[in-house]
Design an enzyme around this catalytic site. Structure first.
Site, mmCIF file in Angstrom:
data_model
loop_
_atom_site.group_PDB
_atom_site.id
_atom_site.type_symbol
_atom_site.label_atom_id
_atom_site.label_comp_id
_atom_site.label_asym_id
_atom_site.label_seq_id
_atom_site.Cartn_x
_atom_site.Cartn_y
_atom_site.Cartn_z
ATOM 1 N N SER A 228 -107.546 -18.115 55.122
ATOM 2 C CA SER A 228 -108.761 -18.158 55.934
ATOM 3 C C SER A 228 -110.018 -18.239 55.066
ATOM 4 C CB SER A 228 -108.844 -16.952 56.871
ATOM 5 O OG SER A 228 -109.758 -17.183 57.923
ATOM 6 N N SER B 175 -112.914 -17.077 62.962
ATOM 7 C CA SER B 175 -112.209 -17.998 62.059
ATOM 8 C C SER B 175 -111.229 -18.923 62.750
ATOM 9 C CB SER B 175 -111.485 -17.205 60.964
ATOM 10 O OG SER B 175 -112.394 -16.753 59.986
ATOM 11 N N LYS C 252 -111.719 -22.541 62.098
ATOM 12 C CA LYS C 252 -111.119 -23.268 60.974
ATOM 13 C C LYS C 252 -109.959 -24.155 61.408
ATOM 14 C CE LYS C 252 -112.418 -19.866 57.443
ATOM 15 N NZ LYS C 252 -112.638 -18.533 58.045
#
Length: 382
Positions: free
Chosen positions: A121, A58, A61
């Site tokens: 997230s 993640s 991101k």
């Protein structure tokens, strides 16, 4: 006092590793890769496998949020713009995904989606914004890769906006640190979101997964990540006094270890290093010979302040050198790069900044240029 050498009309010098000047040994960490970078200078203070291509989970991101932030800053998105949650982006509550939980066919504002990406997230928020901006996630991934190239992230390739496992989706500790630099600098208006500890949407409150935000007041970002393939990862920024450090850790075995290892890296960096001002911008450092110009010299200096990060107590040992391109010729534009200003320590180059012309030099008339050609001809004979 920082020592300066004489003007040198030579080719530009290569860079060398900063590790040779380290005063103490960095902590030994059980992970796949890490990097510790000074935010202001971009110098790497410590690293392990920093260019190894790994799954970023993640932390991906960060690029998704960066693109959204830049669209907002440019007016290509508005904060209250409604973004729909299509079925292709909708999160069904799978235990393998982190979600913002925007209802199917429901909407959230672009700013809410941004918070959902950074704090919660949310994979659903990431995909919804990718579709809203680019039409589909594949096209958005192309935009991500173009931004990565522009930033100099030379070992990164994105397949999706979320970091979910995919063949050919990878990055490196060094590239993630570079991305963090750009977020902090370019997206300063929205950077405070990265330090927010919780965000609630649709009646569901979720806490930021960056454990250091709760235990270290100097930490103000950025992003965690975890998949089975990637292990536990985190990109962190910490500011203590005038100095800001960025740490990136890939592939720790547990969520506790990624926080503990980051604390160790930051503590070591702040204990051993300092940032020193070497030379301010827009000061005349020297005059360089110019051929074929109305003036035969040009004043040269720096467009930006030149600061260097080094082991504590080493400031007096820094040597600097002006490295000017040979045989400068008119016309020269104000601000044109004409060389480099180089700082070295213990015989190793640790940082460089472009030297620029501080004023324009127009091309001379025909006869003046002819005289310079004759001078060059005879100079080349000897």
């Amino acid at each position: 006092m920082i020592r300066k050498s004489a003007l040198a009309a030579t080719l530009l010098l290569p860079s060398f590793s900063f590790a040779a000047t380290v005063l103490s040994t960095p902590p030994e960490l059980n992970n796949k890769s890490y990097v510790l970078m000074d935010y202001e200078t971009g110098q790497i203070l410590a690293a392990k496998n920093e260019n190894e291509k790994l799954a970023p989970a993640s932390m991906t991101k960060m690029m998704t949020s960066y693109i959204i932030e830049q669209k907002l800053l440019k007016g290509e998105l508005t904060e209250d713009e409604k973004v729909r949650m299509n079925e292709s982006a909708w999160c069904r509550g799978s235990s393998t995904e982190s979600c913002m939980y925007v209802p199917l066919n429901g909407t959230a504002t672009a700013l809410e989606m941004l918070r959902g990406i950074i704090i919660q997230s949310g994979n659903d928020a990431s995909k919804a914004m990718a579709e809203h901006i680019a039409g589909n996630e594949g096209t958005f991934a192309y935009m991500m890769n173009e931004e990565a190239k522009r930033m100099g992230m030379t070992n990164t390739h994105f397949i999706n906006s979320t970091g979910m496992p995919a063949d050919g989706h990878y990055s490196t500790a060094k590239d993630m640190a570079t991305l963090a630099q750009h977020i902090i600098h370019d997206s300063s208006k929205y950077y405070p979101i990265y330090s927010e500890k919780e965000f609630a949407f649709n009646g569901i409150k979720q806490g930021n997964r960056n454990a250091l935000l709760y235990t270290d007041p100097s930490v103000d970002g950025l992003k965690t990540g975890h998949t089975e393939e990637a292990g536990y990862c985190i990109t962190t920024s910490s500011k203590r006094g005038p100095m800001r450090l960025i740490s990136v850790v890939f592939g720790t075995p547990t969520v506790q270890e990624r926080a503990t290892q980051t604390r160790s890296l930051l503590a070591w960096g702040f204990a051993n290093f300092e940032t020193v001002k070497v030379q301010p911008a827009n000061q005349v450092l020297a005059k360089a010979k110019v051929y074929f110009g109305k003036e035969n010299e040009v004043q040269i200096g720096l467009a930006e302040n030149f600061n260097v990060t080094m082991p504590k107590g080493k400031a007096d040992a820094i040597k600097t050198q002006l490295v000017v391109q040979p045989k400068l010729t008119a016309p020269l534009q104000k601000g044109q790069v004409v060389g480099k200003y180089v700082a070295s320590l213990d015989g190793k180059v640790i940082s460089e900044k472009p030297l620029i012309a501080l004023q324009a030099v127009e091309e001379a008339g025909f006869f003046a240029r002819l005289i310079d050609h004759i001078k060059q001809f005879f100079a080349n004979l000897f």
